[in-house]
Structure formats: structure tokens, C-alpha cells
Motif scaffolding. Structure first.
Motif, mmCIF file in Angstrom:
data_model
loop_
_atom_site.group_PDB
_atom_site.id
_atom_site.type_symbol
_atom_site.label_atom_id
_atom_site.label_comp_id
_atom_site.label_asym_id
_atom_site.label_seq_id
_atom_site.Cartn_x
_atom_site.Cartn_y
_atom_site.Cartn_z
ATOM 1 N N ALA A 112 -40.286 37.663 -32.032
ATOM 2 C CA ALA A 112 -39.323 38.674 -32.464
ATOM 3 C C ALA A 112 -39.099 39.685 -31.349
ATOM 4 C CB ALA A 112 -39.813 39.378 -33.725
ATOM 5 N N GLY A 113 -37.912 40.263 -31.366
ATOM 6 C CA GLY A 113 -37.597 41.300 -30.389
ATOM 7 C C GLY A 113 -36.203 41.827 -30.646
ATOM 8 N N SER A 114 -35.963 43.054 -30.258
ATOM 9 C CA SER A 114 -34.653 43.641 -30.460
ATOM 10 C C SER A 114 -33.626 42.983 -29.549
ATOM 11 C CB SER A 114 -34.712 45.139 -30.187
ATOM 12 O OG SER A 114 -35.113 45.372 -28.841
ATOM 13 N N SER A 115 -32.349 43.206 -29.835
ATOM 14 C CA SER A 115 -31.287 42.686 -28.977
ATOM 15 C C SER A 115 -31.453 43.247 -27.572
ATOM 16 C CB SER A 115 -29.924 43.073 -29.538
ATOM 17 O OG SER A 115 -29.710 42.473 -30.806
ATOM 18 N N SER A 161 -33.909 42.400 -25.536
ATOM 19 C CA SER A 161 -35.324 42.464 -25.147
ATOM 20 C C SER A 161 -35.741 41.327 -24.215
ATOM 21 C CB SER A 161 -36.217 42.453 -26.389
ATOM 22 O OG SER A 161 -36.037 41.250 -27.125
ATOM 23 N N LYS A 219 -35.293 37.826 -25.165
ATOM 24 C CA LYS A 219 -35.673 36.639 -25.934
ATOM 25 C C LYS A 219 -34.973 35.384 -25.416
ATOM 26 C CE LYS A 219 -34.288 38.156 -29.909
ATOM 27 N NZ LYS A 219 -33.634 39.386 -29.365
ATOM 28 N N GLU A 225 -32.058 32.425 -32.300
ATOM 29 C CA GLU A 225 -31.445 32.986 -33.512
ATOM 30 C C GLU A 225 -30.864 31.889 -34.424
ATOM 31 O OE1 GLU A 225 -31.728 36.095 -34.160
ATOM 32 O OE2 GLU A 225 -31.908 37.198 -32.284
ATOM 33 N N THR A 245 -35.905 35.608 -32.538
ATOM 34 C CA THR A 245 -35.021 36.269 -33.495
ATOM 35 C C THR A 245 -35.134 37.783 -33.370
ATOM 36 O OG1 THR A 245 -34.479 36.512 -35.854
ATOM 37 C CG2 THR A 245 -36.803 36.239 -35.289
ATOM 38 N N HIS A 246 -34.057 38.483 -33.711
ATOM 39 C CA HIS A 246 -34.133 39.940 -33.815
ATOM 40 C C HIS A 246 -34.215 40.362 -35.278
ATOM 41 C CE1 HIS A 246 -29.837 39.426 -34.640
ATOM 42 N NE2 HIS A 246 -29.838 40.643 -35.149
ATOM 43 N N GLU A 247 -34.301 39.364 -36.182
ATOM 44 C CA GLU A 247 -34.411 39.630 -37.611
ATOM 45 C C GLU A 247 -35.629 38.915 -38.198
ATOM 46 O OE1 GLU A 247 -30.069 40.238 -39.408
ATOM 47 O OE2 GLU A 247 -30.335 38.239 -38.558
ATOM 48 N N LEU A 263 -44.412 39.543 -30.633
ATOM 49 C CA LEU A 263 -43.379 40.536 -30.442
ATOM 50 C C LEU A 263 -43.104 40.691 -28.951
ATOM 51 C CD1 LEU A 263 -41.564 42.814 -31.623
ATOM 52 C CD2 LEU A 263 -43.508 44.368 -31.286
ATOM 53 N N GLN A 297 -41.461 43.027 -26.273
ATOM 54 C CA GLN A 297 -41.024 44.412 -26.128
ATOM 55 C C GLN A 297 -41.355 44.895 -24.725
ATOM 56 O OE1 GLN A 297 -42.981 47.244 -28.781
ATOM 57 N NE2 GLN A 297 -41.025 48.269 -29.121
#
Length: 212
Positions: free
Chosen positions: A35-38, A40, A42, A154, A184-186, A199, A201
Motif C-alpha cells: 500500500a502507498g499513497s498516489s 509514493s 508503487k 491497482e 494499491t492506494h486503497e 507500506l 512511504q
């Protein structure tokens, strides 16, 4: 087993590394969720694993052996966030057969059965498939290539809830025979999924014990 050891990725177009000493392993039987934010990194991580991008430092191993970029391209199959943008065939059958001098119909049938597309007419244009069916077709293409590592960017993007559940169930089944890595960011959409979770980050990977 696929293993990354202290992988750093720093393309010339950015001021600082996108990946900083990334290390993890992934194996058959248990999908790996990252996981990671947009923004980041991925997608960049998947491109490095798949051999689409080069590492600055560190190594990537398969079954204990260091892999070159070319070897990773042969080993891995990447399914992009919107796979329909990458289809080249005019029909499902043509898409499956691209790059194959000869493809036995029994093998094609078996792969389509594995991804749940056995009832789709082979002359259907890929753009006429639903979003979930397009994800399945992209997976079938990679399985026919013989990819032992499936990389998914995603995979639930743009899908409604019922189709998401079907896709997640399919991926869980495929993970029994392939190494499977999903970014994914979700991550909350994967609450029902049995997986290892990391994660990403600030370019670093850490263990994620709970989903947001």
C-alpha cells in the motif's frame, strides 16, 4: 520465492531516489499487498521488479539466484492499472495469441477457464468487455506467457463492488500457483484478503500490521 535486497531506484529525472533500500520477499501461496499513497512509487517498484526499469543498487533474486533485467522481464508479468489501454489485438483470441508462433487451443482453453473467461466468445473485441473481464483477459495474457510472478497495479481501480469481489477472489486463487504482488492506494478494499502487507512511504517499505 522472489526476493528484493536493498534495492534503490533513482531515475535521472527526479531529485531524490524513489526507492530507498527496498527489501522484501514474496512467495507462492500468499499474495503480497503493498500500500502507498498516489505518487509514493508503487508503480515504479513494479517496473523495477519486472525489468522495465533498472535498479541503481541492490539485487533481485528468484529462487536464490540473482536476476538480470532481461531475466526479470521473462519471469514477470505486469498487469497495468488500466490494462485495456495496452491491448493490441482486435479480438480476445488475437490478443491471447500475440507473440506466440503457435498456441495450442487446449492451453488457451485452460487459461481462459482459470481466469473465468471460458464463456466469452473469442471474437469479442477487448474494448467491449466489462472492466472485470478486461482485468481477467490481461491476466490470461500473462499466464500464457508463462509468467511465474504476477505484478498488479491497482487491480480494483474503476470496478464496482461486486466485480471487485470477483477479481479479488480470482487473484487469491491465482496466488496458489504464482507469486503475486499487488500495489494499491486503497488498502481498505482488501480487508477480506488473506495476504502479507507492506507500506511504501518516503521510498521505504515497512511492515503494515493493520489496514487503515
Amino acid at each position: 520465492m522472489l526476493e528484493l535486497s536493498e534495492v534503490t531506484y533513482a531515475p535521472a529525472t527526479v531529485a531524490s531516489p524513489i526507492l530507498r533500500g527496498a527489501s522484501f520477499y514474496a512467495e507462492k501461496g500468499c499474495p503480497l499487498l503493498i500500500a502507498g499513497s498516489s505518487g509514493s512509487g508503487k508503480t515504479s517498484l513494479l517496473e523495477v521488479i519486472s525489468g522495465l526499469s533498472s535498479v541503481q543498487s541492490g539485487s533481485i533474486f528468484w529462487q536464490g539466484n540473482a536476476m538480470s533485467r532481461r531475466q526479470r522481464r521473462e519471469l514477470c508479468g505486469m498487469v497495468f492499472q488500466f490494462p485495456e489501454r495496452h491491448f493490441l489485438g482486435l479480438s480476445v483470441s488475437q490478443e491471447l495469441r500475440l507473440g506466440h508462433r503457435r498456441l495450442e487451443s487446449e492451453r488457451e482453453d485452460r487459461v481462459l477457464q482459470n481466469v473465468g473467461l471460458q464463456n466469452i466468445p473469442r471474437n469479442t473485441a477487448p474494448e467491449l468487455l466489462s472492466g472485470g473481464q478486461q482485468r481477467r483477459l490481461a491476466l490470461a495474457v500473462q499466464l500464457l506467457r508463462g509468467a511465474e510472478v504476477l505484478l498488479l497495479d491497482e487491480p480494483t481501480a474503476g470496478l464496482d463492488w461486486s466485480i471487485r469481489t470477483d477479481v479479488l477472489n480470482l487473484l487469491s486463487d491465482l496466488a496458489q500457483n504464482q507469486v503475486l504482488i499487488v500495489v494499491t492506494h486503497e488498502p481498505e478494499l482488501f480487508n477480506c484478503w488473506e495476504s502479507r502487507r507492506l507500506l511504501l512511504q518516503d521510498g521505504r517499505l515497512t511492515q503494515m500490521t493493520t489496514l487503515p
